[in-house]
Enzyme design. Structure first.
Site, PDB file in Angstrom:
ATOM      1  N   GLU A 115      -2.309  -4.231  18.228  1.00 44.79           N
ATOM      2  CA  GLU A 115      -3.531  -4.310  19.050  1.00 44.79           C
ATOM      3  C   GLU A 115      -4.702  -3.629  18.352  1.00 44.79           C
ATOM      4  OE1 GLU A 115      -2.420  -2.589  22.808  1.00 44.79           O
ATOM      5  OE2 GLU A 115      -1.056  -4.262  23.202  1.00 44.79           O
ATOM      6  N   SER A 201       3.079  -5.526  -2.556  1.00 41.70           N
ATOM      7  CA  SER A 201       2.872  -6.841  -1.941  1.00 41.70           C
ATOM      8  C   SER A 201       3.536  -8.020  -2.647  1.00 41.70           C
ATOM      9  CB  SER A 201       1.376  -7.135  -1.826  1.00 41.70           C
ATOM     10  OG  SER A 201       0.826  -6.344  -0.819  1.00 41.70           O
ATOM     11  N   HIS A 331       3.841 -13.749  11.559  1.00 40.96           N
ATOM     12  CA  HIS A 331       4.126 -13.166  10.245  1.00 40.96           C
ATOM     13  C   HIS A 331       3.363 -11.858  10.054  1.00 40.96           C
ATOM     14  CE1 HIS A 331       4.652 -12.608   5.981  1.00 40.96           C
ATOM     15  NE2 HIS A 331       3.340 -12.613   5.833  1.00 40.96           N
ATOM     16  N   SER A 332       2.071 -11.917  10.347  1.00 36.29           N
ATOM     17  CA  SER A 332       1.212 -10.731  10.224  1.00 36.29           C
ATOM     18  C   SER A 332       0.022 -10.969  11.139  1.00 36.29           C
ATOM     19  CB  SER A 332       0.722 -10.557   8.780  1.00 36.29           C
ATOM     20  OG  SER A 332      -0.213 -11.581   8.469  1.00 36.29           O
TER      21      SER A 332
END
Ligand SMILES: Cc1ncc(C[n+]2csc(CCOP(=O)(O)OP(=O)(O)O)c2C)c(N)n1
Ligand SMILES: [Mg+2]
Length: 441
Positions: A115, A201, A331-332
């Site tokens: 959030e 990453s 996913h993200s």
């Protein structure tokens, strides 16, 4: 529980692939002893440097249909009841509660940080919903000195090992208390002190690194540690994954290669990611002890990792675990998964297959947890994150000079020059930059 080859399967009693392997072995033996085969080949087994196998005189291709699907090991049902008490791992009550409380803490952290990204407070976030059982089952079964190479969706392992919510939130906010000094995207945690290698990453780069680390561990006298490397079903398609598998097998490394098969790699479903029987089928093909487990069952994860660890260290051999699960969240924060999967599909996995719900019922059945405790811990876990987030937001960002430091042992003259230019620039235009948000020394 494992299976590396037919020979090994026949030797190890509890191999999950045992039935399958026995069937294949029986097929091979019957071919080998058929009179016409024996006659054609003088009864000899082929002895090529690259393969020892029986000759046959009938040409046949093998494909995924030549083998039964690899079974999925689980310990308890969806109501937290254990199927076979002989398989129930012996975990003390404190550990069980730590596992459960970590899962709740993680899901509360996910909720609030997700959030907070939506509110523009942080740039990015990735939730762990549906995979919490993988994290705590793994972390509880390992020794804290074992090296863990995470992909990025394993925050529960960090929490279980004792990294505080504050430390994780500081990383996501990139403030001056983030050990990475704000240089990495959120969720790229790391802790040298807790043997958790910093996340990077590019997919699968951690895999050959983890195998190298396991090789280094094995070379230490009286080694009693292993490395564990997490990777996703998508990362498994990288070339690095295959290099890692083969190095792990041929260099006999004490490593647990742990695949979180959660059904998706962003929007790519596993049906498009690979052919064949998932990731587990690659293990025996490369001579790696392998087991496929239910990743929504924390007890199955614990048992598999515990046995794998013991096997890997004792024998200096790799183990491949494929934990079947479902990525419940997007996913993200850069993804909206309803564009490529149905709400009904997501709900199926949220309701009956929640590792948190299953484990809650298990500890309730044991009489060590109840609804009242659950309510109170969930609230406390939430409050910890909210408070931490408010504090993290107020902390200064790292000094701007940090972006140029730490790359080289001695700063090259061209970077020194850039730093000087930047300094002069900021002196000239201080009102153009929010300098009050940054550390000044
Ligand atoms: C080498 C590389 N290629 C592509 C990406 C972009 N990318 C980030 S995450 C991801 C999906 C990975 O899926 P999976 O390994 O299944 O892990 P999951 O997100 O499901 O946990 C992709 C394609 C990347 N980070 N690195
Ligand atoms: Mg995936």
């Amino acid at each position: 529980m494992f299976c590396a080859s037919n020979k090994m399967a026949l030797r190890t009693g509890a191999c999950v692939l045992r039935l399958n392997s026995l069937r294949n072995a029986a097929r091979l033996l019957s071919t080998h002893t058929r009179p016409e085969v024996a006659q054609n080949n003088n009864g000899k087994y082929a002895d090529f440097p690259g393969a020892k196998a029986p000759y046959v005189t009938e040409m046949k291709f093998l494909n995924e249909a030549s083998y039964d699907p690899i079974p999925i090991y689980r310990v308890m049902d969806n109501n937290g009841a254990v199927f076979d008490i002989r398989e129930e791992p012996n975990i003390d009550n404190d550990t069980l509660l730590h596992m459960y409380k970590t899962m709740i803490q993680l899901s509360q952290m996910d909720k609030i940080l997700y959030e907070s990204q939506r509110q523009g407070r942080i740039s990015f976030y990735m939730t762990n919903y549906g995979e919490e059982g993988i994290h705590v089952g793994t972390a509880a079964a390992l020794d804290p000195r074992d090296l863990v190479f995470a992909q990025y969706r394993e925050a529960g392992v960090f929490l279980y090992r004792g990294i505080t919510v504050t430390e994780l939130v500081n990383q996501c906010y990139g403030n001056h208390e983030d050990p990475g000094k704000g240089r990495q995207m959120p969720v790229h945690y790391g802790s040298k002190q807790h043997n958790l290698v910093t996340i990077s990453s590019p997919l699968a780069t951690q895999m050959p690194q983890a195998v190298g680390a396991a090789y280094a561990l094995k070379r230490q006298p009286d080694n009693d540690r292993c490395a564990l490397c997490f990777f996703g079903d998508g990362a498994a398609s990288e070339g690095d994954a295959f290099s890692a598998f083969n190095f792990a097998a041929t260099l006999d490394c004490p490593i647990i290669l742990f695949c979180r098969n959660n059904g998706y790699a962003i929007s790519t479903p596993t049906s498009e990611q690979y052919r064949g029987d998932g990731i587990a089928s690659r293990g025996p093909a490369l001579g790696i002890h392998t087991v496929r487990i239910d990743g929504t069952d924390p007890l199955a994860v614990y048992k598999a990792v515990k046995d794998s660890r013991e096997f890997a260290i004792k024998n200096n051999k790799p183990v491949l675990i494929e934990a079947m699960s479902y990525r419940v969240g997007h996913h993200s924060t850069s993804d909206d998964s309803t564009a490529y999967r149905s709400i009904e599909e997501i709900q199926k996995w949220t309701k009956d297959e929640s590792p948190i719900q299953k484990f809650k019922m298990y500890i309730e059945n044991k009489g060590i947890w109840d609804a009242e405790q659950d309510k109170s811990w969930t609230k406390e876990a939430r409050d910890i994150v909210v408070k931490t987030m408010q504090e993290a937001e107020k902390k200064k960002l790292p000094h701007w000079k940090e972006m140029l430091e730490d790359v080289y042992y001695e700063m090259p003259s061209r970077i020194q020059k850039q730093m000087k230019q930047m300094e002069e620039h900021l002196k000239k235009y201080p009102d153009k930059y929010p300098l009050d948000k940054y550390q000044t020394e």
